[in-house]
Design a protein around this motif. Structure first.
Motif, PDB file in Angstrom:
ATOM      1  N   TRP A  52       5.102  68.504  50.904  1.00 13.45           N
ATOM      2  CA  TRP A  52       5.727  67.720  51.966  1.00 13.45           C
ATOM      3  C   TRP A  52       5.912  68.606  53.192  1.00 13.45           C
ATOM      4  CZ3 TRP A  52      10.234  69.583  53.948  1.00 13.45           C
ATOM      5  CH2 TRP A  52      11.064  70.335  53.123  1.00 13.45           C
ATOM      6  N   VAL A  53       5.896  67.955  54.329  1.00 12.08           N
ATOM      7  CA  VAL A  53       6.179  68.612  55.606  1.00 12.08           C
ATOM      8  C   VAL A  53       7.086  67.684  56.388  1.00 12.08           C
ATOM      9  CG1 VAL A  53       5.227  69.374  57.819  1.00 12.08           C
ATOM     10  CG2 VAL A  53       4.039  69.931  55.697  1.00 12.08           C
ATOM     11  N   ARG A  54       8.082  68.264  57.022  1.00  9.76           N
ATOM     12  CA  ARG A  54       9.050  67.501  57.825  1.00  9.76           C
ATOM     13  C   ARG A  54       9.052  68.051  59.236  1.00  9.76           C
ATOM     14  NH1 ARG A  54      15.399  68.896  56.896  1.00  9.76           N
ATOM     15  NH2 ARG A  54      15.815  69.176  59.091  1.00  9.76           N
ATOM     16  N   ARG A  55       9.017  67.148  60.208  1.00  4.93           N
ATOM     17  CA  ARG A  55       9.106  67.554  61.611  1.00  4.93           C
ATOM     18  C   ARG A  55      10.213  66.730  62.273  1.00  4.93           C
ATOM     19  NH1 ARG A  55       3.911  68.259  64.637  1.00  4.93           N
ATOM     20  NH2 ARG A  55       4.205  70.363  63.912  1.00  4.93           N
ATOM     21  N   THR A  56      11.105  67.445  62.959  1.00  4.56           N
ATOM     22  CA  THR A  56      12.161  66.777  63.716  1.00  4.56           C
ATOM     23  C   THR A  56      11.584  66.441  65.079  1.00  4.56           C
ATOM     24  OG1 THR A  56      13.825  68.048  62.531  1.00  4.56           O
ATOM     25  CG2 THR A  56      14.522  66.964  64.571  1.00  4.56           C
ATOM     26  N   ASP A  57      11.522  65.159  65.382  1.00  3.98           N
ATOM     27  CA  ASP A  57      10.919  64.702  66.630  1.00  3.98           C
ATOM     28  C   ASP A  57      11.707  65.217  67.833  1.00  3.98           C
ATOM     29  OD1 ASP A  57       9.271  63.367  64.881  1.00  3.98           O
ATOM     30  OD2 ASP A  57      10.218  61.415  65.184  1.00  3.98           O
ATOM     31  N   GLY A  58      10.988  65.671  68.822  1.00  3.40           N
ATOM     32  CA  GLY A  58      11.601  66.141  70.051  1.00  3.40           C
ATOM     33  C   GLY A  58      11.974  67.614  70.039  1.00  3.40           C
ATOM     34  N   GLU A  59      11.892  68.272  68.890  1.00  2.69           N
ATOM     35  CA  GLU A  59      12.180  69.704  68.814  1.00  2.69           C
ATOM     36  C   GLU A  59      10.871  70.478  68.764  1.00  2.69           C
ATOM     37  OE1 GLU A  59      14.938  70.981  65.842  1.00  2.69           O
ATOM     38  OE2 GLU A  59      16.331  69.358  66.266  1.00  2.69           O
ATOM     39  N   THR A  60      10.943  71.742  69.149  1.00  3.57           N
ATOM     40  CA  THR A  60       9.753  72.591  69.113  1.00  3.57           C
ATOM     41  C   THR A  60      10.086  73.884  68.390  1.00  3.57           C
ATOM     42  OG1 THR A  60      10.308  73.567  71.250  1.00  3.57           O
ATOM     43  CG2 THR A  60       8.835  71.657  71.266  1.00  3.57           C
ATOM     44  N   GLY A  61       9.062  74.623  68.045  1.00  3.74           N
ATOM     45  CA  GLY A  61       9.246  75.920  67.416  1.00  3.74           C
ATOM     46  C   GLY A  61       9.444  75.824  65.918  1.00  3.74           C
ATOM     47  N   ALA A  62       9.748  76.964  65.331  1.00  2.00           N
ATOM     48  CA  ALA A  62       9.848  77.074  63.880  1.00  2.00           C
ATOM     49  C   ALA A  62      10.978  76.236  63.296  1.00  2.00           C
ATOM     50  CB  ALA A  62      10.023  78.537  63.495  1.00  2.00           C
ATOM     51  N   ALA A  63      12.048  76.015  64.038  1.00  2.00           N
ATOM     52  CA  ALA A  63      13.176  75.245  63.513  1.00  2.00           C
ATOM     53  C   ALA A  63      12.851  73.760  63.374  1.00  2.00           C
ATOM     54  CB  ALA A  63      14.392  75.431  64.409  1.00  2.00           C
ATOM     55  N   ALA A  64      11.845  73.297  64.082  1.00  2.00           N
ATOM     56  CA  ALA A  64      11.520  71.870  64.092  1.00  2.00           C
ATOM     57  C   ALA A  64      10.719  71.430  62.878  1.00  2.00           C
ATOM     58  CB  ALA A  64      10.742  71.529  65.356  1.00  2.00           C
ATOM     59  N   ILE A  65      10.151  72.374  62.140  1.00  2.00           N
ATOM     60  CA  ILE A  65       9.249  72.004  61.055  1.00  2.00           C
ATOM     61  C   ILE A  65       9.577  72.794  59.783  1.00  2.00           C
ATOM     62  CG2 ILE A  65       7.467  73.639  61.780  1.00  2.00           C
ATOM     63  CD1 ILE A  65       5.425  71.388  60.992  1.00  2.00           C
ATOM     64  N   ARG A  66       9.545  72.082  58.665  1.00  2.00           N
ATOM     65  CA  ARG A  66       9.787  72.684  57.354  1.00  2.00           C
ATOM     66  C   ARG A  66       8.846  72.043  56.353  1.00  2.00           C
ATOM     67  NH1 ARG A  66      15.965  71.731  56.202  1.00  2.00           N
ATOM     68  NH2 ARG A  66      15.400  72.722  54.248  1.00  2.00           N
ATOM     69  N   GLY A  67       8.647  72.702  55.245  1.00  2.00           N
ATOM     70  CA  GLY A  67       7.804  72.116  54.215  1.00  2.00           C
ATOM     71  C   GLY A  67       7.863  72.896  52.927  1.00  2.00           C
ATOM     72  N   ALA A  68       7.393  72.272  51.862  1.00  2.00           N
ATOM     73  CA  ALA A  68       7.349  72.915  50.555  1.00  2.00           C
ATOM     74  C   ALA A  68       6.198  72.339  49.750  1.00  2.00           C
ATOM     75  CB  ALA A  68       8.670  72.712  49.814  1.00  2.00           C
ATOM     76  N   ALA A  69       5.830  73.068  48.717  1.00  2.00           N
ATOM     77  CA  ALA A  69       4.789  72.624  47.790  1.00  2.00           C
ATOM     78  C   ALA A  69       5.234  73.002  46.391  1.00  2.00           C
ATOM     79  CB  ALA A  69       3.455  73.286  48.128  1.00  2.00           C
ATOM     80  N   GLY A  70       4.709  72.298  45.412  1.00  2.00           N
ATOM     81  CA  GLY A  70       5.056  72.596  44.036  1.00  2.00           C
ATOM     82  C   GLY A  70       4.035  72.015  43.090  1.00  2.00           C
ATOM     83  N   GLY A  71       4.238  72.255  41.829  1.00  2.00           N
ATOM     84  CA  GLY A  71       3.316  71.736  40.837  1.00  2.00           C
ATOM     85  C   GLY A  71       3.887  71.800  39.446  1.00  2.00           C
ATOM     86  N   GLU A  72       3.227  71.113  38.535  1.00  2.00           N
ATOM     87  CA  GLU A  72       3.650  71.069  37.142  1.00  2.00           C
ATOM     88  C   GLU A  72       2.439  70.967  36.236  1.00  2.00           C
ATOM     89  OE1 GLU A  72       6.505  68.036  36.116  1.00  2.00           O
ATOM     90  OE2 GLU A  72       7.367  68.091  38.129  1.00  2.00           O
ATOM     91  N   ARG A  73       2.627  71.428  35.028  1.00  2.00           N
ATOM     92  CA  ARG A  73       1.643  71.212  33.973  1.00  2.00           C
ATOM     93  C   ARG A  73       1.998  69.908  33.271  1.00  2.00           C
ATOM     94  NH1 ARG A  73       1.805  77.162  31.165  1.00  2.00           N
ATOM     95  NH2 ARG A  73       0.828  78.283  32.885  1.00  2.00           N
ATOM     96  N   ARG A  74       1.029  69.299  32.652  1.00  2.00           N
ATOM     97  CA  ARG A  74       1.238  68.064  31.892  1.00  2.00           C
ATOM     98  C   ARG A  74       1.997  67.019  32.710  1.00  2.00           C
ATOM     99  NH1 ARG A  74       1.386  72.254  28.637  1.00  2.00           N
ATOM    100  NH2 ARG A  74       3.604  72.637  28.397  1.00  2.00           N
TER     101      ARG A  74
END
Length: 159
Positions: free
Chosen positions: A23-45
């Motif tokens: 997932w990636v999240r962007r706060t509309d109207g903001e710029t720079g590193a604080a405006a965007i966050r994200g993570a990834a993950g996974g599982e077996r089975r």
């Protein structure tokens, strides 16, 4: 109050098998590193349904610093996700009851949530699919995990 756009993607190979989400999240109207966050993950089975619901729940849980009544647009690739969330006894609910309950609770906590299907040709899709694939590949060697997407990578997000 700032609006937020969240993109999610997931995959599973084979189904069931190894799965990944991002997932990636962007706060509309903001710029720079604080405006965007994200993570990834996974599982077996895991199943495709579980990965899709996990991506949704993880993304919405990460909005804890955003006011509950803030406008959130969720862009998702799973064509069945929106329909499954409104069904009380759909395939996802019966196949993945715990993940389904977590996803439903996360959605219920967001009164201003717009669900928007994303097209495979949308610019963010390739970025998210690559991170979901990373989650799948990493789960093969490390088992279940989740990690933040590094800021230098997030700054390349095309959304």
């Amino acid at each position: 109050m700032a609006a937020v756009t969240v993109w999610i993607a997931s995959l599973c190979r084979p189904d069931p098998g190894y799965g990944g989400w991002a997932w990636v999240r962007r706060t509309d109207g903001e710029t720079g590193a604080a405006a965007i966050r994200g993570a990834a993950g996974g599982e077996r089975r895991a199943s495709s349904a579980r990965m899709s619901l996990s991506a949704l729940a993880e993304a919405l849980d990460a909005l804890s610093d955003v006011a509950a009544d803030a406008a959130v647009t969720l862009r998702f690739l799973d064509p069945d996700l929106a329909g499954q969330l409104v069904a009380s006894d759909g395939d996802y609910a019966s196949a993945e009851p715990e993940a389904w309950a977590a996803a439903r609770a996360a959605v219920a906590a967001r009164p201003v949530l717009e669900l928007v299907p994303a097209a495979p040709a949308d610019a963010p899709t390739g970025f998210l699919n690559a991170w979901a694939e990373f989650g799948l590949d990493t789960s093969k060697s490390r088992g279940s995990f989740k990690a933040a997407i590094p800021k230098p990578n997030l700054m390349k997000f095309p959304g």
